[in-house]
Each structure stands twice: as structure tokens, then as C-alpha cells.
Design an enzyme around this catalytic site. Sequence first.
Site, PDB file in Angstrom:
ATOM      1  N   SER A 136       7.902   4.678  17.923  1.00  0.00           N
ATOM      2  CA  SER A 136       8.339   5.998  17.465  1.00  0.00           C
ATOM      3  C   SER A 136       8.535   6.921  18.650  1.00  0.00           C
ATOM      4  O   SER A 136       7.825   6.810  19.665  1.00  0.00           O
ATOM      5  CB  SER A 136       7.250   6.572  16.548  1.00  0.00           C
ATOM      6  OG  SER A 136       7.462   7.936  16.315  1.00  0.00           O
ATOM      7  N   LYS A 194       1.683   5.567   8.411  1.00  0.00           N
ATOM      8  CA  LYS A 194       2.551   6.464   9.180  1.00  0.00           C
ATOM      9  C   LYS A 194       2.345   7.955   8.941  1.00  0.00           C
ATOM     10  O   LYS A 194       3.166   8.762   9.371  1.00  0.00           O
ATOM     11  CB  LYS A 194       4.005   6.110   8.917  1.00  0.00           C
ATOM     12  CG  LYS A 194       4.425   6.311   7.479  1.00  0.00           C
ATOM     13  CD  LYS A 194       5.935   6.282   7.323  1.00  0.00           C
ATOM     14  CE  LYS A 194       6.337   6.554   5.896  1.00  0.00           C
ATOM     15  NZ  LYS A 194       7.768   6.631   5.664  1.00  0.00           N
ATOM     16  N   VAL A 237       9.841  26.475   5.821  1.00  0.00           N
ATOM     17  CA  VAL A 237      10.360  26.173   7.165  1.00  0.00           C
ATOM     18  C   VAL A 237       9.247  26.499   8.159  1.00  0.00           C
ATOM     19  O   VAL A 237       8.793  27.654   8.240  1.00  0.00           O
ATOM     20  CB  VAL A 237      11.630  26.998   7.461  1.00  0.00           C
ATOM     21  CG1 VAL A 237      12.079  26.797   8.900  1.00  0.00           C
ATOM     22  CG2 VAL A 237      12.734  26.635   6.488  1.00  0.00           C
ATOM     23  N   LYS A 259       0.543   3.949  17.887  1.00  0.00           N
ATOM     24  CA  LYS A 259       1.856   3.399  18.275  1.00  0.00           C
ATOM     25  C   LYS A 259       1.881   3.119  19.782  1.00  0.00           C
ATOM     26  O   LYS A 259       2.377   2.082  20.224  1.00  0.00           O
ATOM     27  CB  LYS A 259       2.979   4.372  17.909  1.00  0.00           C
ATOM     28  CG  LYS A 259       3.254   4.461  16.440  1.00  0.00           C
ATOM     29  CD  LYS A 259       3.964   3.217  15.941  1.00  0.00           C
ATOM     30  CE  LYS A 259       3.894   3.085  14.439  1.00  0.00           C
ATOM     31  NZ  LYS A 259       4.283   1.779  13.931  1.00  0.00           N
ATOM     32  N   TYR A 317      -2.157   8.644  14.789  1.00  0.00           N
ATOM     33  CA  TYR A 317      -0.977   7.842  14.453  1.00  0.00           C
ATOM     34  C   TYR A 317      -0.168   7.567  15.718  1.00  0.00           C
ATOM     35  O   TYR A 317       0.168   6.412  16.023  1.00  0.00           O
ATOM     36  CB  TYR A 317      -0.104   8.567  13.416  1.00  0.00           C
ATOM     37  CG  TYR A 317       1.273   7.945  13.297  1.00  0.00           C
ATOM     38  CD1 TYR A 317       1.444   6.698  12.713  1.00  0.00           C
ATOM     39  CD2 TYR A 317       2.402   8.602  13.807  1.00  0.00           C
ATOM     40  CE1 TYR A 317       2.702   6.109  12.644  1.00  0.00           C
ATOM     41  CE2 TYR A 317       3.660   8.026  13.740  1.00  0.00           C
ATOM     42  CZ  TYR A 317       3.805   6.781  13.156  1.00  0.00           C
ATOM     43  OH  TYR A 317       5.052   6.196  13.097  1.00  0.00           O
ATOM     44  N   CYS A 339       0.835  -1.209   0.000  1.00  0.00           N
ATOM     45  CA  CYS A 339       0.000   0.000   0.000  1.00  0.00           C
ATOM     46  C   CYS A 339       0.867   1.255   0.000  1.00  0.00           C
ATOM     47  O   CYS A 339       0.420   2.320  -0.378  1.00  0.00           O
ATOM     48  CB  CYS A 339      -0.982   0.008   1.180  1.00  0.00           C
ATOM     49  SG  CYS A 339      -0.201   0.253   2.777  1.00  0.00           S
ATOM     50  N   ARG A 393      15.580  18.170  15.739  1.00  0.00           N
ATOM     51  CA  ARG A 393      15.264  16.744  15.753  1.00  0.00           C
ATOM     52  C   ARG A 393      16.538  15.920  15.739  1.00  0.00           C
ATOM     53  O   ARG A 393      17.600  16.389  15.350  1.00  0.00           O
ATOM     54  CB  ARG A 393      14.440  16.358  14.500  1.00  0.00           C
ATOM     55  CG  ARG A 393      13.071  17.026  14.402  1.00  0.00           C
ATOM     56  CD  ARG A 393      12.101  16.546  15.452  1.00  0.00           C
ATOM     57  NE  ARG A 393      10.780  17.141  15.266  1.00  0.00           N
ATOM     58  CZ  ARG A 393      10.401  18.316  15.779  1.00  0.00           C
ATOM     59  NH1 ARG A 393      11.237  19.048  16.507  1.00  0.00           N
ATOM     60  NH2 ARG A 393       9.186  18.776  15.558  1.00  0.00           N
TER      61      ARG A 393
END
Length: 343
Positions: free
Chosen positions: A126, A86, A219, A155, A151, A36, A233
Site C-alpha cells: 500500500s 485493512k 469532509v 504492510k 496496519y 472474514c 489522493r
Amino acid sequence: MIKTVLVTGGAGYIGSHTTLALLLAGFNVVVLDNLCNASPESLRRVAQLSDREPVFEKGDIRDRALLDKLLAQHPVQAVLHFAGLKSVGESVAYPLRYYDNNVGGTVTLCQAMAAAGVFTLVFSSSATVYGDPATVPITEDQPAGHTTNPYGRSKFMVEQLLGDLAASDPRWRVALLRYFNPVGAHESGLIGEDPHGIPNNLLPYITQVAVGKLPELAVFGNDYQTIDGTGVRDYIHVVDLAQGHLAALKELLTRTGTHVWNLGTGQGYSVLQVVQAFKAASGQPIPYRTVPRRPGDIAACYADPAKAAAELGWSAKRDLFTMMSDSWRWQKMNPDGYRSGND
Ligand code: NAD
Ligand code: UD1
């Protein structure tokens, strides 16, 4: 000794890199993927790179009969479970798809595993389960579950259901791997991330600007409490991440129960630092414009990876420059992803 593994979602971005690492390490690999969000071309290239063929079954983790058949046909001793949806935005619009696929799919998978006597599972969780962390770097014992979208909740629910399962039956051995921000591609440029449509994540967006498919980067906010106001991150090279799965699989031989490990580098970089690093690695300028913050984004998120280093003997090796040059090589060689020039 684990010899044969089932990799759900093995044709996808992280799953294909991990399948390659598993084949190179001598495992026999059975991939189950419904395609998928992937192309079978990724596995053809994995075979080319490893000189070995994974078994590929096109199908869905929610298909119990198919799982039973696969687990009967192959002597699977452990499962690496990447299959899932995701996209944060899509999960807000279609929450039931996410609960059905990510949570329901995992329930069916675990039922089939238990029926087949397979109790070793490595799950793709995650850093999103930490929500907006109170402090950084984030250790595994910081509170989880304050997720802001379906999402992330899916998780966290899977982490909890796997914890309940392992508590109910001592045969289970479960690794919950909390990934930070996977980027990069295999150094060959043959496999990489192939998002459909306009990418949501920073790196594929930057590489598509660099290759001329998108005009400029937006940004999302420059007023965070960070080094330059843009979001920070923990970017981790996908090949390092793949190696983390092998280390977790090995460690599960010695442990039962559920175990959480952060898979990150421990180093945070801002959006503008990533843009600069990409320019240095690729020679391509990235035009950008600052726009308002993206709803749900947080200022800074990076791992304390000490637990994985101490317990798994694993740490990320590849630096930001390598992440950028490998992402760029993949994008340049495959401007349209797996659809580039292979018809
Ligand atoms: P991906 O979309 O490239 O890979 C997921 C794969 O699962 C795809 O190949 C897709 O076709 C397949 N799939 C989806 N639903 C399925 C189903 N019901 N049955 C069979 N196959 C199915 O994504 P990825 O980036 O490789 O992510 C892998 C896993 O890691 C996912 O569970 C994701 O949530 C998790 N994760 C990803 C990131 C990231 O930034 N990429 C970060 C943290 C966690
Ligand atoms: C996002 C998801 C997270 C998921 C992770 C990996 C959201 C809110 N979070 O995390 O649940 O686990 O991807 O798939 O979607 N940025 C820009 N411009 C862009 C894209 C991103 O400035 O076009 C910035 C973001 O504001 C952020 C950083 O780049 O500061 C990284 O963004 P992204 O790659 O989307 O990852 P996360 O937001 O960390």
C-alpha cells in the site's frame, strides 16, 4: 508459463476483480479466503462473468496444514496474496490481530510455498508505507516505513520480510505492489466493494450517501495545502489495478528477487473534486459538511507511475468519471452489497 495461481483473499474487493481478470486471461485460479470480510457470492458472480469456475477453499492463510493440502492438490506456480485485514482504526485498537493476520499469515504462507517449491509471489502492499511523503508524486525510491499505524506497519514489515526471504534464496520472485486508492467496480455492476458497517473510505461513503443510506458526507478538513484545502489522493479503478497484477505476474517470469511497483494513475484529486465528479457521473447531489481533519490523514498522496509503465508495460486506463459511474452502478444495483436480493 504460469497456468495455475493461488489467490489468497480472492473473495474480497480487489481479489475478486483480479480473480475475474485471471480467469478471463486463461489462468486456473484457486481461491483461499476465510470470508472474514467477504461473501462467497462475489465468486459466484465472478464465475457468471467469466463463464469459468475458480476453485474455492474456505480457510485461513494461517492454517499451514490447509495450505500444504491445497498446494499438493493443485499445480500452483504462483501466489497472489491479497488476504489480510485493512482497517486503520481497527488496527490501532487491536494491533495483535493485524500483526497475527497480516505478518504471521504471510510467514505461514511463505513457509508453505517454499515447502511446495512455489517461489513466485505478488503481494498487496500500500502507498501507506510512504507515510507522509516529503514530495509528490511519489516514486518507489522515496523512503518507506514512516507509517503511522499498525496496519501500515504490518504492510511495511511484510515488505521487509519478503525482501529478506528473496535475499536468502535466489529462487524467490516477489512483486511488492503499492496500491494507491482503489475505487470503482466492474462495469457490469455485479462485483464491487462491500464494506461492513459504516465505510471508512471516501468512495463507499459517498455512494452510500447517494443511495440514501447515510445522510451526508463529512469532509475531513479543508485547511490542507492543496488546490481547495481538502485532501488529495490518487484514485485508481479496481479493474486497472487487477490488470496491474497480471502485468506484474508476467514480469516476474523474467526476474528473481524483490521488485516494488507503484500502482496508481499519477493524478491526484481532492475530496471536493471527487464529490463533483460523482455528481456529474451519477446525477446525485452529495450533501456534505466540513469537519475537523481525521487524525493520521495527510494532505496529498499520489503516485509517479512511470516505473510500472516502463517495466510492466502497464498504466491505468480508466478516468475519474468512469471510476465514479462504475462505483455508482454497483451501489445502485446492490444497495446492500452482496446481501442484496440473493437469499
Ligand atoms: P478485502 O477485505 O475486501 O479483501 C481481503 C480478503 O482477505 C477478504 O476477502 C477477507 O475475507 C480475506 N482474509 C482476511 N484475512 C484472511 C486470512 N487470515 N485468511 C484467509 N483470508 C483472509 O480488502 P481489499 O480492499 O480487497 O484488499 C486486498 C488487499 O489489498 C489487502 O491486503 C489490503 O491490505 C491491500 N490494500 C487494500 C487497499 C484498499 O484501499 N482497498 C489499499 C492498499 C492495499
Ligand atoms: C486510507 C487509510 C490508508 C489505506 C487506504 C486504503 C487512513 C488514515 N488511511 O487512506 O492506510 O491504505 O485508506 O484503504 O485511514 N475523507 C473524507 N471523508 C470521509 C472519508 C475520507 O473527507 O468520510 C477524505 C480523507 O480525509 C482523504 C480522502 O477522503 O483525504 C481519502 O480517504 P480514504 O478513502 O479514507 O483513503 P486514505 O485516507 O487515503
